[in-house]
Design a protein around this motif. Structure first.
Motif, PDB file in Angstrom:
ATOM      1  N   SER A 157       0.852  -1.195   0.000  1.00 33.04           N
ATOM      2  CA  SER A 157       0.000   0.000   0.000  1.00 33.04           C
ATOM      3  C   SER A 157       0.881   1.236   0.000  1.00 33.04           C
ATOM      4  N   VAL A 158       0.339   2.304  -0.609  1.00 30.99           N
ATOM      5  CA  VAL A 158       0.979   3.616  -0.591  1.00 30.99           C
ATOM      6  C   VAL A 158      -0.096   4.613  -0.198  1.00 30.99           C
ATOM      7  N   ASP A 159       0.048   5.222   0.978  1.00 30.29           N
ATOM      8  CA  ASP A 159      -0.989   6.098   1.516  1.00 30.29           C
ATOM      9  C   ASP A 159      -0.435   7.484   1.811  1.00 30.29           C
ATOM     10  N   LYS A 202      -2.482   8.246  -5.166  1.00 28.70           N
ATOM     11  CA  LYS A 202      -2.431   7.961  -6.596  1.00 28.70           C
ATOM     12  C   LYS A 202      -0.969   7.994  -7.014  1.00 28.70           C
ATOM     13  N   TYR A 203      -0.486   6.846  -7.476  1.00 26.33           N
ATOM     14  CA  TYR A 203       0.945   6.780  -7.776  1.00 26.33           C
ATOM     15  C   TYR A 203       1.197   5.965  -9.031  1.00 26.33           C
ATOM     16  N   ARG A 239      11.721   4.526 -10.464  1.00 24.51           N
ATOM     17  CA  ARG A 239      11.141   5.774  -9.954  1.00 24.51           C
ATOM     18  C   ARG A 239       9.664   5.573  -9.640  1.00 24.51           C
ATOM     19  N   MET A 240       9.166   6.309  -8.681  1.00 29.70           N
ATOM     20  CA  MET A 240       7.733   6.309  -8.380  1.00 29.70           C
ATOM     21  C   MET A 240       7.262   7.756  -8.234  1.00 29.70           C
ATOM     22  N   GLN A 241       6.209   8.086  -8.968  1.00 25.40           N
ATOM     23  CA  GLN A 241       5.601   9.410  -8.866  1.00 25.40           C
ATOM     24  C   GLN A 241       4.327   9.298  -8.043  1.00 25.40           C
ATOM     25  N   VAL A 242       4.223  10.141  -7.026  1.00 22.07           N
ATOM     26  CA  VAL A 242       2.996  10.239  -6.234  1.00 22.07           C
ATOM     27  C   VAL A 242       2.337  11.571  -6.574  1.00 22.07           C
ATOM     28  N   ARG A 243       1.108  11.475  -7.096  1.00 24.39           N
ATOM     29  CA  ARG A 243       0.385  12.667  -7.532  1.00 24.39           C
ATOM     30  C   ARG A 243      -0.520  13.147  -6.407  1.00 24.39           C
TER      31      ARG A 243
END
Length: 871
Positions: A138-140, A151-152, A158-162
């Protein structure tokens, strides 16, 4: 990271032992003072973020990231799982609608860019086995203690979190990530695990998603992680816990804050003693393995104002420690953990002594060490640095262990304290660190492991046909030149600045000022250049331009020596030339016929008006010699034109011929009959090159069989190998075959003979042997000089003592290209008799800029050597 240098080392050792290395013809004159001293160097002016003086400007900013991490180590599945909380603060003037994270474990996926861009599995940064990378549960986003799914997008490493709302200047955002991953056994030589007699050693790094840097130079820095280039990270505070089996010792970046819960009373007592002891104190030895606890145990670490953390765990660890004495009366703890396989008195039993010696020196000389603990870990990783903890090969010993320990801990200054962008500018950490390593080696234990390298002999390595500019990203520079561009050349550049251009006092002050200004900040190359110039008070644009941005070469020459009115009493006129693009100051030694010697130093400004400079020397008698750079401290590509001599040696005595010189040598080492009775010969030797220990094995069997192999002990890998069996010639470097044509193979055979003088004496077809008309002095000894040319294109110069007849030097000059001498040279000494044959037990090889000092450990004449050795 030190072992990247091996790719350069392999080809250059191969050069000296197996075959001549060809260099290109040097142009007659390439120098243009207008280009060298152009006033247009800096592409932009200073601003409020980064000043023209090289320090952070009044509005300099950088973002910050604090981490809280809780993970569990599964030693059955070799997995890590847990949770990560990141608090990211936007100190920039920009609104950030998204944030980027680094996902380094994804490089181990089969579909990663790193996997796609490494050409062979034998290469160092290749994946030997694949994993799934980071497995995200999970990414919170966390707001006011409440979590909501973020929302990622994950793209490679690389990981972008919007963000639902852009992160405002001065605002913060918190992420919570639940994740796990499988621990790769061979993690591109940066992380991994090693199975030892008493259990696995886990060296854990790049083990959590990390914030990418957002700065005033590029915005988000999102160069993907491919394996070769390293890291660029934000600073912050870390609070992390590792839950592992209770029989394991866990060490990590920062301070262990729950010693009472994880150490036994005995261990705690020993640790207290170590904190007050300059001598190494044993914390846990092999006898303590039996008392290991059951179940699990949680180790809690805190590391402040750092860019990263790493850790290691094993039930096989021997553990020792000692106090480090830092400036201002402060102290910190040096400690080492290693398996019993490494616990030799000449190996890891000295590790803590090496840690202490290196860090105390760097703290006194440059900037105080900033972490409470410094931990050296023996494991599968050959050499890798993290804040307050480094991973070094469990096989390293003696000078090799000192070298890798000093190097990896030197990284705590570059880039742990001075946070440069390693992804783009590897030289700003590897090169700077290699430079300070050399200063430390000269001091440690009165230079126990110091090995001075000649810049002059290193010139072919710096400026070979494959040379590239330092100012390139490490992923772009060829693998064989990367070690030179990232390590050796920038380190030599700083040494030239310190020793030849600025002097120690000005350089040291300016370099310390640069470190102090940019401690825990993000300097660019331009910040470094400006800071050094302003603090040292010198316009160095000509040097930055030639050394860092281009591959300009140095070639200084003595053109002529004349006398005013042809009268030596009126003084001498010495005409100097700068034949290549790089200008440098001139140091020359001038001797007259009465034995008087003067050392003259001329500044770099003599080249501002052209490539020729006339120096008037106030001598009263004839000069006997003029030598530019007599100590070999400048990287001059053609030292042959550095000298002028009134006389060149002594005429050879009447009756002396090439044949008599060869016969004298053959008689000196045992006689023709004895040498012809030698059917086989084997030799084992150890050497040291640039702080790296090597093992050399040579086998010869008549007729026509030879094998020579160079192994780096720290990684137990052959970096070069030559096998000759009749017409078959095989050469390899770092396990990869070196393609060669027939002429090149012939040249290898020419250079790999047991007693070549026997063959030359017979004057075989096509071999030319010529004796120079005058003697030359080698190491204060008169020598006869033979030049040998073979049909394969090999050109050799061999130097034989006039007095003893023994060979004292051998040079490979060039191949069929007719190129100038590439400085492949071997000097021989300490001849000893083995079964009636005298061989040198010490020799020094100079190949492509690397000096290798070699000591023969064992030599056997007519031993039992199997033909299988030559397959």
């Amino acid at each position: 990271m030190k072992l990247r240098k091996l790719y350069s080392l392999a080809s250059l050792l191969l050069c000296g032992i197996a075959q001549p290395c060809l260099s290109q013809n040097t142009p007659v004159s390439n120098y243009d003072q207008h280009e060298a001293f152009s006033p247009l160097f800096y592409p932009f002016n200073g601003n409020e973020y980064r000043s023209a003086g090289g320090q952070p400007g009044p509005k300099y900013w950088q973002n910050a990231a604090d981490y809280k991490i809780t993970v569990t180590l599964d030693t059955v599945q070799h997995r890590i799982s847990g949770s990560l909380w990141i608090t990211y603060k936007n100190n920039s003037p920009d609104h950030l609608p998204f944030i980027w994270l680094q996902m380094d474990q994804n490089v181990y996926r089969k579909d990663s860019r790193g996997s796609a861009t490494v050409s062979a599995t034998s290469e160092r940064f290749a994946n030997r086995a694949y994993t799934n990378g980071f497995e995200l549960k999970s990414v919170d986003l966390v707001t006011n203690g409440k979590s909501s799914a973020a929302k990622y997008l994950v793209d490679d490493t690389r990981m972008q979190v919007r963000l639902a709302e852009a992160l405002k200047p001065g605002g913060s955002v918190q992420l919570k990530i639940d994740y796990s991953y499988a621990i790769s056994e061979y993690g591109t030589d940066r992380t991994g695990r090693l199975n030892t007699r008493h259990g696995w050693i886990y060296e854990i790094a790049q083990w959590y998603p990390r914030m990418a840097v957002y700065d005033d130079v590029s915005g988000w820095n999102n160069i993907p992680y491919l394996g070769a280039s390293e890291f660029y990270l934000e600073y912050g505070n870390f609070d992390y816990t590792i839950t592992a089996p209770a029989n394991m010792v866990v060490v990590g970046s920062g301070a262990l804050v729950n010693e009472a819960q994880v150490l036994t009373p005995t261990e705690a007592s020993r640790m207290a003693k170590a904190r007050n002891s300059d001598a190494t104190v044993m914390i846990r030895d092999t006898v303590d393995f039996k008392a290991a606890a059951q179940g699990n145990r949680t180790w809690h670490f805190v590391c402040k104002e750092t860019r990263d953390v790493a850790w290691a765990a094993s039930k096989a660890f021997i553990w020792d420690a000692a106090r480090m004495n830092l400036p201002g009366g402060k102290t910190a703890l040096a400690q080492s953990v290693y398996p019993v396989e490494s616990a030799d008195p000449a190996a890891w039993r000295r590790s803590t002594e090496f840690v202490k010696g290196a860090i105390e020196h760097y703290s006194r000389q440059w900037y105080p060490y900033t972490y409470p603990v410094a931990t050296n870990v023996a494991g599968v990783v050959g050499g890798m640095e993290y804040p307050g903890i480094v991973f070094c090969s469990w096989k390293a010993a003696k000078g090799s262990l000192w070298g890798v320990t000093s190097h990896e801990f030197g990284h705590n200054w570059f880039p742990m304290i001075v946070g440069s962008n390693e992804r783009k500018f590897a030289w700003m950490d590897e090169g700077f660190n290699t430079f300070i390593n050399g200063v430390a080696a000269a001091e440690f234990n009165k230079g126990e492991f110091n090995s001075e390298q000649s810049a002059q002999r290193a010139a072919p390595m710096m400026f070979g046909a494959n040379a590239e500019a330092i100012m390139n990203t490490p992923d772009v520079i060829g693998l064989r030149y990367n070690g030179i561009a990232a390590y050796f050349k920038p380190a030599m550049g700083l040494k030239l600045l310190r020793d030849q251009i600025l002097g120690h006092e000005r350089f040291d002050y300016a370099f310390r000022e640069y470190i102090k200004r940019w401690a825990f900040k993000h300097p660019t190359p331009w910040d470094f250049f400006r800071s050094m110039e302003n603090a040292a008070g010198e316009d160095l644009a000509w040097f930055w331009k030639g050394w860092f941005f281009n591959t300009w070469k140095l070639d200084q020459a003595v053109k002529s020596v004349t006398y005013a009115g042809n009268d030596p009493a009126k003084g001498a006129t010495i005409t100097l030339q700068n034949l290549e693009k790089l200008p440098m100051p001139v140091v020359m030694t001038i001797r007259d016929e009465q034995g008087h010697r003067d050392t003259v130093k001329l500044p770099v400004e003599i080249w501002q008006r052209g490539s020729t400079w006339v120096y008037h020397h106030p001598s009263k008698v004839k000069l006997s010699s003029v030598v530019i750079d007599p100590q070999g401290e400048m990287p001059d590509i053609n030292p042959a034109n550095n000298s002028w001599k009134a006389e060149n040696g002594k005429p050879i005595p009447a009756g002396t011929t090439a044949t008599t010189v060869l016969e004298h040598y053959i008689n000196a080492i045992g006689g023709k009959a004895k040498l012809q009775q030698v059917t086989s010969f084997s030799m084992e030797a150890s050497g040291e090159t640039q702080g790296t220990e090597v093992e050399i094995k040579s086998l010869f069997k008549q007729p026509g069989k030879a094998r020579q192999e160079v192994t780096v002990a720290a990684i137990n890998a052959a970096v070069s190998k030559v096998v000759i069996n009749g017409d078959s010639v095989k050469v390899s470097a770092m396990g990869r075959d070196v393609p060669m044509g027939p002429a090149e193979k012939g040249m290898v055979k020419d250079r790999t003979q047991l007693f070549p003088e026997l063959s030359w004496l017979e004057k075989p077809d096509g071999v030319k042997v010529e004796l120079a008309p005058q003697t030359e002095q080698i190491n204060d000894e008169d020598t006869y000089v033979l030049t040998i040319a073979t049909p394969n294109g090999t050109l050799l110069k061999e130097y034989y003592s006039v007095q003893s007849g023994l060979k004292v030097r051998s040079q490979t000059l060039s191949g069929q290209e007719g190129a100038p001498a590439p400085n492949v040279q071997m000097d021989y000494s300490e001849y000893q008799e083995v079964s009636g044959v005298r061989i040198p037990f010490r020799y020094r090889t100079t190949a492509g800029g690397f000096d290798t000092s070699v000591k023969v450990l064992k030599a056997v004449v007519n031993g039992n050597i199997s033909d299988d050795q030559f397959k």
